[in-house]
Scaffold this active site. Structure first.
Site, PDB file in Angstrom:
ATOM      1  N   CYS A   2       0.766  -1.347  -0.054  1.00 29.92           N
ATOM      2  CA  CYS A   2      -0.003  -0.244  -0.055  1.00 29.92           C
ATOM      3  C   CYS A   2       0.772   1.190  -0.022  1.00 29.92           C
ATOM      4  O   CYS A   2       2.140   1.282   0.368  1.00 29.92           O
ATOM      5  CB  CYS A   2      -0.867  -0.072   1.254  1.00 29.92           C
ATOM      6  SG  CYS A   2      -1.871  -1.641   1.442  1.00 29.92           S
ATOM      7  N   ARG A  16      -4.935   6.756   0.277  1.00 29.14           N
ATOM      8  CA  ARG A  16      -4.068   5.629   0.152  1.00 29.14           C
ATOM      9  C   ARG A  16      -4.654   4.905  -0.872  1.00 29.14           C
ATOM     10  O   ARG A  16      -5.626   4.940  -1.405  1.00 29.14           O
ATOM     11  CB  ARG A  16      -4.051   5.005   1.683  1.00 29.14           C
ATOM     12  CG  ARG A  16      -5.404   4.425   2.051  1.00 29.14           C
ATOM     13  CD  ARG A  16      -5.597   3.005   1.746  1.00 29.14           C
ATOM     14  NE  ARG A  16      -4.664   2.072   2.272  1.00 29.14           N
ATOM     15  CZ  ARG A  16      -4.486   1.546   3.397  1.00 29.14           C
ATOM     16  NH1 ARG A  16      -5.193   1.952   4.408  1.00 29.14           N
ATOM     17  NH2 ARG A  16      -3.579   0.543   3.703  1.00 29.14           N
ATOM     18  N   ASN A  79       0.608  -2.339   5.694  1.00 26.36           N
ATOM     19  CA  ASN A  79       1.341  -3.609   6.186  1.00 26.36           C
ATOM     20  C   ASN A  79       2.863  -3.023   6.227  1.00 26.36           C
ATOM     21  O   ASN A  79       3.572  -2.541   5.961  1.00 26.36           O
ATOM     22  CB  ASN A  79       1.349  -4.497   4.870  1.00 26.36           C
ATOM     23  CG  ASN A  79       0.230  -5.444   5.050  1.00 26.36           C
ATOM     24  OD1 ASN A  79      -0.261  -5.484   5.827  1.00 26.36           O
ATOM     25  ND2 ASN A  79       0.202  -6.278   3.843  1.00 26.36           N
TER      26      ASN A  79
END
Length: 324
Positions: A2, A16, A79
């Site tokens: 991401c 995002r 993550n």
């Protein structure tokens, strides 16, 4: 994988990409001020700031991937596999499970500095939401219109890093991501000048060579450099349409295209959704991989004093405007 960014014109924007091989069942969710938010070790937050963002709802609990509150504070979890380390609950600390972190901060804080102060007494714990939803290894970008910080919980403990770039990807830890920008100090939006040798009359052979050397692969470190360069050099007008349009173009520079990132045989990581929230107006915009038309949800059109979650399923099918 991401990428999260901040962007400011007249208003402040935060958003995002969420990149994965399959959707999670995420939806745009508005959590009104009086919706009870239970915390595993801190009781129930009966009254809090209203929140809008992308979330998975499990057992009536909004598990936010990213969001913003009515005061203009925004937050996203990305993550951070292999580096995130959470603790067991500790006495004398405010024990917050990783899945509770976003509603804890956005529910209680209006500015980044309030969040930083709140985190001084916080212990980020390894409590799982359920047996099928273990703690996700994450780090977080928290921002308001004036500043941004990156929050990481590693073996060394909880760290809060000032984020002057307003960009975050995945690994490595944020200080290393920031250091990597030093490798690209020569990048410019302008045509390069010949530094190779005075003996050779070298000149650009085409337009668009200013960013020569900008990494183009899909690794998190390369996406960090690319997003930072594009964001910091992007220019747009101050209208809502121009600002939102430019925001999606910036994140378009790092989106994942099906077929380019194979994670399992025949399984490809794609950009499941891209978000952009005008935190000043409380409007959450998004696109999905299957629908490139921008959709928007205005939290202030809802009853923010309510006691029920407000849910908007994602528009996933492509909408094509046919000329008549």
């Amino acid at each position: 994988m991401c990428t999260a960014i901040t962007y400011r014109t007249k208003d402040f924007y935060f958003g995002r990409t969420l990149d994965w091989e399959h959707p999670y069942g995420e939806q745009v969710v508005v959590t009104p001020r009086n919706y009870p938010l239970p915390f595993r070790d801190l009781g129930t937050l009966e009254h809090h700031h209203a929140i809008i963002g992308m979330a998975l709802i499990e057992k009536d609990y909004p598990l936010y991937f990213d969001g913003a509150n009515e005061k203009g504070l925004a937050m996203a979890g990305l993550n951070f596999v292999g580096n995130a380390v959470y603790r067991e609950p500790a006495s004398g600390r405010e024990n917050v499970a990783s899945f509770e972190f976003i509603p804890w901060i956005l529910g209680k804080c209006a500015r980044v500095q309030e969040a930083v102060a709140l985190m001084q007494a916080m212990n980020l714990t390894d409590r799982a939401f359920s047996g099928k939803l273990p703690p996700a290894q994450m780090h977080w970008l928290i921002a308001d219109r004036d500043e941004a910080v990156t929050v990481e919980c590693t073996r060394e403990g909880l760290s809060i890093h000032p984020n002057p770039v307003g960009v975050l990807t995945n690994n490595p830890p944020f200080p290393e991501q920031l250091t990597r920008l030093k490798d690209y100090m020569d990048l410019s939006p302008r045509d390069p000048e010949n530094q190779f040798s005075k003996e050779l009359p070298l000149e650009p052979y085409s337009r668009g060579m200013g960013a020569l050397g900008l990494p183009g692969d899909l690794s998190s470190q390369s996406r960090f450099v690319r997003a930072a360069f594009v964001k910091l050099n992007a220019r747009s007008g101050d209208t809502e349409e121009e600002s939102v349009n430019q925001f999606f173009h910036i994140l378009g520079s790092v989106e994942q295209v099906r077929g380019c990132c194979e994670v399992e045989p025949g399984e490809y990581e794609i950009t499941q959704y891209t978000s952009c929230c005008n935190t000043d107006l409380g409007i959450y915009y998004y696109t999905t991989y299957g629908n490139s038309q921008i959709s928007g949800v205005d939290m202030h059109r809802e009853n923010l004093d309510g006691r029920e979650l407000i849910v908007y399923p994602l528009a996933r099918g492509e909408r094509i405007r046919m000329e008549k």
